[in-house]
Design a protein around this motif. Structure first.
Motif, short mmCIF file in Angstrom:
data_model
loop_
_atom_site.label_atom_id
_atom_site.label_comp_id
_atom_site.label_asym_id
_atom_site.label_seq_id
_atom_site.Cartn_x
_atom_site.Cartn_y
_atom_site.Cartn_z
N VAL A 29 -1.31 -8.70 10.00
CA VAL A 29 0.01 -8.54 10.35
C VAL A 29 0.25 -7.46 9.23
O VAL A 29 1.00 -6.45 9.42
CB VAL A 29 0.78 -9.82 9.91
CG1 VAL A 29 2.29 -9.57 9.68
CG2 VAL A 29 0.29 -10.68 10.90
N GLU A 30 -0.21 -7.58 7.92
CA GLU A 30 -0.10 -6.65 6.90
C GLU A 30 -0.51 -5.28 7.39
O GLU A 30 0.04 -4.15 7.20
CB GLU A 30 -0.76 -6.82 5.54
CG GLU A 30 -0.27 -7.92 4.83
CD GLU A 30 1.23 -8.19 5.05
OE1 GLU A 30 2.02 -7.24 4.47
OE2 GLU A 30 1.89 -9.34 5.28
N HIS A 31 -1.50 -5.08 7.95
CA HIS A 31 -2.15 -3.54 8.58
C HIS A 31 -1.21 -3.13 9.66
O HIS A 31 -1.00 -1.76 9.45
CB HIS A 31 -3.68 -3.94 8.92
CG HIS A 31 -4.58 -4.37 7.81
ND1 HIS A 31 -6.02 -4.51 8.18
CD2 HIS A 31 -4.39 -4.55 6.47
CE1 HIS A 31 -6.54 -4.92 7.13
NE2 HIS A 31 -5.62 -4.77 5.98
N TYR A 32 -0.87 -4.06 10.55
CA TYR A 32 0.21 -3.61 11.37
C TYR A 32 1.40 -3.04 10.74
O TYR A 32 1.92 -1.88 11.16
CB TYR A 32 0.57 -4.84 12.41
CG TYR A 32 1.72 -4.41 13.46
CD1 TYR A 32 1.08 -4.02 14.60
CD2 TYR A 32 2.88 -4.81 13.09
CE1 TYR A 32 2.01 -3.81 15.72
CE2 TYR A 32 3.97 -4.66 14.19
CZ TYR A 32 3.52 -3.93 15.27
OH TYR A 32 4.30 -3.54 16.42
N GLU A 33 2.04 -3.86 9.76
CA GLU A 33 3.14 -3.49 9.17
C GLU A 33 2.71 -1.80 8.40
O GLU A 33 3.72 -0.98 8.37
CB GLU A 33 3.62 -4.00 8.09
CG GLU A 33 3.94 -5.53 8.83
CD GLU A 33 4.45 -6.52 7.83
OE1 GLU A 33 5.54 -7.21 8.17
OE2 GLU A 33 3.80 -6.71 6.93
N ILE A 34 1.70 -1.84 7.89
CA ILE A 34 1.34 -0.66 7.10
C ILE A 34 1.23 0.73 8.08
O ILE A 34 1.68 1.72 7.78
CB ILE A 34 -0.11 -0.94 6.38
CG1 ILE A 34 -0.01 -1.73 4.94
CG2 ILE A 34 -0.68 0.54 6.06
CD1 ILE A 34 -1.30 -2.10 4.62
N GLU A 62 5.00 -2.02 -0.74
CA GLU A 62 5.08 -3.63 -0.76
C GLU A 62 4.06 -4.15 0.23
O GLU A 62 3.24 -5.24 -0.27
CB GLU A 62 6.35 -4.14 -0.42
CG GLU A 62 7.16 -3.87 -1.55
CD GLU A 62 8.78 -3.99 -0.95
OE1 GLU A 62 9.70 -3.92 -1.77
OE2 GLU A 62 9.03 -4.80 0.33
N GLU A 63 3.79 -3.60 1.45
CA GLU A 63 2.94 -4.20 2.32
C GLU A 63 1.51 -3.87 2.11
O GLU A 63 0.89 -4.89 2.22
CB GLU A 63 2.99 -3.40 3.50
CG GLU A 63 4.67 -3.62 4.18
CD GLU A 63 5.23 -4.88 4.47
OE1 GLU A 63 4.34 -5.74 4.51
OE2 GLU A 63 6.18 -5.12 4.69
N LYS A 64 1.28 -2.93 1.18
CA LYS A 64 -0.12 -2.54 0.74
C LYS A 64 -0.52 -3.55 -0.38
O LYS A 64 -1.52 -4.17 -0.56
CB LYS A 64 -0.30 -1.21 0.20
CG LYS A 64 -0.25 -0.06 1.45
CD LYS A 64 -0.33 1.27 0.88
CE LYS A 64 -0.62 2.49 2.04
NZ LYS A 64 -0.50 3.64 1.35
#
Ligand SMILES: [Fe+2]
Length: 89
Positions: A29-34, A62-64
């Motif tokens: 999810v974080e990688h998608y958001e990044i 923040e996502e990173k």
């Protein structure tokens, strides 16, 4: 990705293996958001949308940071416990 998380919860017994799988899912999810915020920030920069760019870069950071925290969580034992549990099974 939400469905994947539900599947992990339903198919893996509570414990280190499930925890490791859920951490991996959270990182997806974080990688998608990044990727999404990175793309939007690049577009905002090209279009000269300075206010939007500032906010997008803050969100990207923040996502990173969240991704890095999840990596540390996995490295600090979660994945090792999961591997030990799998070997013992
Ligand atoms: Fe996030």
């Amino acid at each position: 990705m939400v469905e994947e998380g539900k599947e992990i919860i339903e198919s893996i017994q509570a414990g280190p293996v499930r925890d490791a799988a859920l951490i991996g899912g959270a990182q997806k999810v974080e990688h998608y958001e990044i990727a999404a915020y990175g793309t939007l920030a690049a577009l905002a920069k090209q279009l000269g949308y300075k206010d939007a760019l500032k906010l997008l870069l803050e969100t990207l950071a923040e996502e990173k940071a969240t991704d890095e925290k999840l990596t540390r969580l996995a490295e600090q034992g979660g994945n090792q416990r999961a591997a030990r549990e799998q070997k013992a099974a």
